[in-house]
Design an enzyme around this catalytic site. Structure first.
Site, PDB file in Angstrom:
ATOM      1  N   CYS A  24       0.834  -1.206   0.000  1.00  0.00           N
ATOM      2  CA  CYS A  24       0.000   0.000   0.000  1.00  0.00           C
ATOM      3  C   CYS A  24       0.875   1.265   0.000  1.00  0.00           C
ATOM      4  CB  CYS A  24      -0.979  -0.018   1.171  1.00  0.00           C
ATOM      5  SG  CYS A  24      -2.349   1.134   0.911  1.00  0.00           S
ATOM      6  N   HIS A  26      -3.687  -4.944   0.275  1.00  0.00           N
ATOM      7  CA  HIS A  26      -3.235  -5.415   1.589  1.00  0.00           C
ATOM      8  C   HIS A  26      -3.333  -6.936   1.687  1.00  0.00           C
ATOM      9  CE1 HIS A  26      -2.574  -1.698   3.936  1.00  0.00           C
ATOM     10  NE2 HIS A  26      -3.467  -1.166   3.113  1.00  0.00           N
ATOM     11  N   GLU A  72      -1.807  -8.908   3.601  1.00  0.00           N
ATOM     12  CA  GLU A  72      -1.755  -9.383   5.002  1.00  0.00           C
ATOM     13  C   GLU A  72      -3.144  -9.473   5.619  1.00  0.00           C
ATOM     14  OE1 GLU A  72      -1.249  -6.370   4.064  1.00  0.00           O
ATOM     15  OE2 GLU A  72      -2.126  -5.017   5.557  1.00  0.00           O
TER      16      GLU A  72
END
Ligand code: MN
Length: 242
Positions: free
Chosen positions: A111, A215, A217
């Site tokens: 990001c 993102h 994660e």
């Protein structure tokens, strides 16, 4: 050596109130690194020199999400929709990027991370997609960050394609800025349907260097493709451990 690879994650600035402020990373970074065999630590941004000293502890680096990048770093004035910036963090992360690339430390830029990667190498940013791009899709999603909301098309000749095994994947999207002019040492490896750059790779890789605008994660616990991105990054971090 039998230890797990140590993954340094750059911290974002938060101010809870007048008594509590400091660096933080979203818990999803820690959870996804641990789930894939790494040990996460948060990197502070006191100054670039200290940041470089902390890198001696790290086998891999995640440039995490967060504040907007100060546009003076790519020779622009602030757009009226620019959000809060933290110049100390910008400078620390630019030093980290250069050191990581020069020293072949695996780097996963997420990001804001992909944006600072581009700026560190001489590229520019779109400061506000909604007001600077014609007919953009929605990049600031209104549902939970674990959910995917738009497609990206991935170049077949890329590490990202090898990792996710597809030239079209679903991603989440929590950004109002994006890469503008791409730095000459980076190449675009994924885009959304409105032409926004969604992933880049380094042109001279000797190790893992991937930047994504989404993102992974926050999707990793429910999405195999996105978990593979974390897994490959951490496997490569284990390879370079000394
Ligand atoms: Mn997006």
């Amino acid at each position: 050596m039998n230890r797990k690879p140590i993954i340094g994650i750059t911290g974002a600035y938060v101010k809870h109130n007048d008594y509590m402020e400091g660096v933080y990373v979203h818990h999803d970074y820690h959870k996804s690194v641990v789930a894939n065999g790494g040990i996460p630590i948060i990197l502070p941004y006191i100054n670039p020199e200290i940041s470089l000293e902390t890198l001696g502890l790290c086998d891999g680096i995640i440039l995490s999400g967060g504040e907007d990048v100060d546009p003076k770093l790519f020779n622009q004035d602030p757009h009226h929709q620019l959000g809060p910036t933290t110049p100390e963090r910008d400078l620390a992360e630019i030093a980290i990027v250069k050191y990581a690339l020069e020293n072949d430390i695996p780097l996963l830029a997420i990001c804001r991370g992909v944006q600072i990667l581009n700026v560190a190498l001489g590229g520019t940013l779109i400061q506000d997609i909604s007001s600077q791009v014609s007919e953009p899709i929605q990049h600031s999603q209104k549902i939970d960050r674990s959910q995917d909301t738009h497609w990206v098309t991935i170049s077949k000749n890329s590490r990202l394609f090898e990792i996710v095994g597809s030239n079209r994947v679903r991603v989440n999207s929590l950004h109002h800025q994006a890469i503008g002019e791409v730095a000459k040492d980076l190449r675009i490896v994924a885009q959304s349907s409105d032409g926004i750059v969604e992933a880049v790779e380094y042109n001279h890789p000797t190790t893992f260097t991937v930047g994504v605008q989404w993102h992974p994660e926050s999707m990793a616990s429910t999405n195999v493709e996105m978990n593979n991105l974390l897994l490959e990054f951490i496997k490569n971090s284990a390879k370079v451990m000394v």
